[in-house]
Scaffold this motif. Structure first.
Motif, mmCIF file in Angstrom:
data_model
loop_
_atom_site.group_PDB
_atom_site.id
_atom_site.type_symbol
_atom_site.label_atom_id
_atom_site.label_comp_id
_atom_site.label_asym_id
_atom_site.label_seq_id
_atom_site.Cartn_x
_atom_site.Cartn_y
_atom_site.Cartn_z
ATOM 1 N N GLN A 181 0.804 -1.218 0.000
ATOM 2 C CA GLN A 181 0.000 0.000 0.000
ATOM 3 C C GLN A 181 0.837 1.268 0.000
ATOM 4 N N SER A 182 0.371 2.259 -0.754
ATOM 5 C CA SER A 182 1.182 3.462 -0.959
ATOM 6 C C SER A 182 1.318 4.292 0.311
ATOM 7 N N TYR A 189 -9.468 -3.039 0.609
ATOM 8 C CA TYR A 189 -10.413 -2.153 1.300
ATOM 9 C C TYR A 189 -10.343 -2.275 2.823
ATOM 10 N N GLU A 194 -5.755 1.524 1.173
ATOM 11 C CA GLU A 194 -5.277 2.089 -0.091
ATOM 12 C C GLU A 194 -6.392 2.986 -0.623
ATOM 13 N N ALA A 195 -6.032 4.199 -1.042
ATOM 14 C CA ALA A 195 -7.072 5.138 -1.475
ATOM 15 C C ALA A 195 -7.894 4.553 -2.622
ATOM 16 N N ASP A 196 -7.233 3.903 -3.568
ATOM 17 C CA ASP A 196 -7.931 3.326 -4.717
ATOM 18 C C ASP A 196 -7.484 1.863 -4.856
ATOM 19 N N PRO A 197 -8.127 0.966 -4.114
ATOM 20 C CA PRO A 197 -7.609 -0.411 -4.039
ATOM 21 C C PRO A 197 -7.679 -1.205 -5.339
ATOM 22 N N MET A 198 -8.616 -0.885 -6.215
ATOM 23 C CA MET A 198 -8.874 -1.762 -7.366
ATOM 24 C C MET A 198 -7.638 -1.969 -8.261
ATOM 25 N N PRO A 199 -6.930 -0.904 -8.668
ATOM 26 C CA PRO A 199 -5.763 -1.159 -9.537
ATOM 27 C C PRO A 199 -4.691 -2.005 -8.842
ATOM 28 N N TYR A 230 -4.991 -4.136 -6.185
ATOM 29 C CA TYR A 230 -5.378 -5.525 -5.898
ATOM 30 C C TYR A 230 -5.708 -6.298 -7.168
ATOM 31 N N SER A 231 -6.144 -5.623 -8.203
ATOM 32 C CA SER A 231 -6.351 -6.334 -9.470
ATOM 33 C C SER A 231 -5.018 -6.865 -9.965
#
Ligand SMILES: Cc1cc2nc3c(=O)[nH]c(=O)nc-3n(C[C@H](O)[C@H](O)[C@H](O)COP(=O)(O)O)c2cc1C
Length: 375
Positions: free
Chosen positions: A193-194, A237, A245-250, A252-253
């Motif tokens: 995570q960033s 999430y 992570e603010a935007d997990p989808m990229p 974790y994908s």
């Protein structure tokens, strides 16, 4: 063909499960001190929860002496710990069950009082967990988290070797496989995570780089076990231990697609709605579902956990969202959970006060259904 049910068989790696009620990894802080080896009380606890053809994922176990952040957690890096775990594994096997061990390093979710030599905990970067979260010291004081020390590149390689050694130790103890703990804000997730990874080398920056440590420790376990006896746990999430992570989808994908190429035994999610389940009840309205979001990216066996009742688990499996459900809190208070769910018996409520630490109270003294009927 009928859709699968919670009680249809399932193949995980080389193992033929007889049902899909999996025991989730659960930290209970009751190992022997100071060896941090499993002891007879722990053997009894796991044996109570073993069923023929059922899968237990044993509690998170640090791969190295600097991987702890709480007392009484069993390790998997010493001879005494291997010997203690062997007793647990033998007891589960004697009941016809399967058992994987979860490999853990807490990274910054620690305090110097738990570290050999009293040094600062290590992490991908020198970023402390925010003061909304509190650390517990070895003598029980509640304090702010310290700023961890950023790992040097060479130390990361050594840590990967610690995971490899721990995987070997788990094999020596007789486990059926291992699960990489990549969830809940601990070391692997700190790399992912960033907010906790500010590195500028090949372990930080791009998503590919942040996923590297996860892939390396997973590969180390695969080198020892073969891919079909290694699982990975993720909590997209999740917000446990100052993660998120603010935007997990990229992120974790990419992680899920990269792991999918390896042919693992399974991928295991913690549903976002139950992040932090060990500490408090959480409001789980309007949060995304990890199993629904990531299932299309995963071709293997999918496990998930988080606030499932028997009915919800049954629905998730019948609808094809997951292949098996891991149960945490209700497996603590119902040692015979698979039978109770199968027969629709009432469940014993869990006592949060006895989750962490102590002896048999809230650990091995929960009754099985037949005992309740006789009482
Ligand atoms: C007491 C306790 C200890 C836990 N320890 C771990 C652990 O060692 N490793 C892990 O990945 N998750 C751990 N979790 C999370 C559980 O595995 C599970 O994902 C979570 O409790 C949600 O499932 P549930 O709603 O069925 O309890 C723990 C949860 C609780 C309540």
């Amino acid at each position: 063909m009928n859709p699968p049910s919670l009680f249809s068989p399932l193949k995980i790696g080389p193992y033929q499960l007889k049902h899909r009620v999996v025991m989730a990894p659960l930290t209970r802080m009751r190992a022997a001190k100071p060896s941090l080896a499993p002891r007879p009380l722990n053997v009894e606890y796991y044996a109570q929860r073993a069923t023929p053809g059922g899968l237990i994922i044993a509690e998170a176990s640090p791969v190295a002496a600097n991987g702890f952040g709480s007392p009484g957690v069993p390790g998997i890096y010493s001879e005494a710990q291997i010997a203690g775990w062997r007793e647990v594994v033998d007891a589960v096997h004697a009941k016809g069950g399967f058992i994987f061990l979860q490999l853990w390093h807490v990274g910054r979710v620690s305090h110097s009082s738990f570290q050999p030599g009293g040094v600062l905990p290590v992490a991908p970067s020198a970023v402390p967990i925010s003061s909304e979260f509190k650390a517990m010291t070895a003598d029980g004081k509640v304090v702010d988290y310290e700023t961890p020390r950023a790992l040097e590149a060479g130390e990361i390689l050594l840590l990967v070797e610690s995971y490899r050694e721990a995987a070997r130790n788990a094999l020596a103890a007789g486990f059926d496989g291992v699960e990489i703990h990549g969830a809940n804000g601990y070391l692997v997730e700190q790399f992912l995570q960033s907010r906790s990874n500010l590195r500028t080398d090949q372990y930080g920056g791009s998503i590919e780089n942040r996923v590297r440590f996860l892939m390396e420790v997973t590969q180390a376990a695969i080198d020892v076990w073969g891919a079909n006896r290694v699982g990975v746990r993720l909590s997209p999430y999740g917000i446990a231990n100052g993660s998120g992570e603010a935007d997990p989808m990229p992120l974790y994908s990419h992680a899920v697609k990269s792991l999918d190429k390896l042919g693992l035994a399974y991928l295991h999610f913690i549903e976002p709605r139950s992040s932090g389940a060990g500490r408090a009840e959480v409001n789980w309205q309007n949060v995304p579902s990890a199993m629904v979001l990531y299932r299309p990216l995963w071709s293997g066996v999918l496990l998930t956990a988080g606030g499932f009742s028997g009915d919800a688990a049954q629905a998730a499996i019948a609808e094809g969202h997951a292949d098996a459900i891991a149960f945490g809190r209700i497996f603590i208070s119902n040692p015979d959970l698979p039978q109770r769910l199968q027969h629709g018996h009432e469940l014993t409520p869990y006592n949060r006060a006895t989750f962490y630490g102590g002896e048999e109270k809230g650990y091995t003294d929960y009754p099985v259904h037949d005992e309740m009927a006789q009482a």
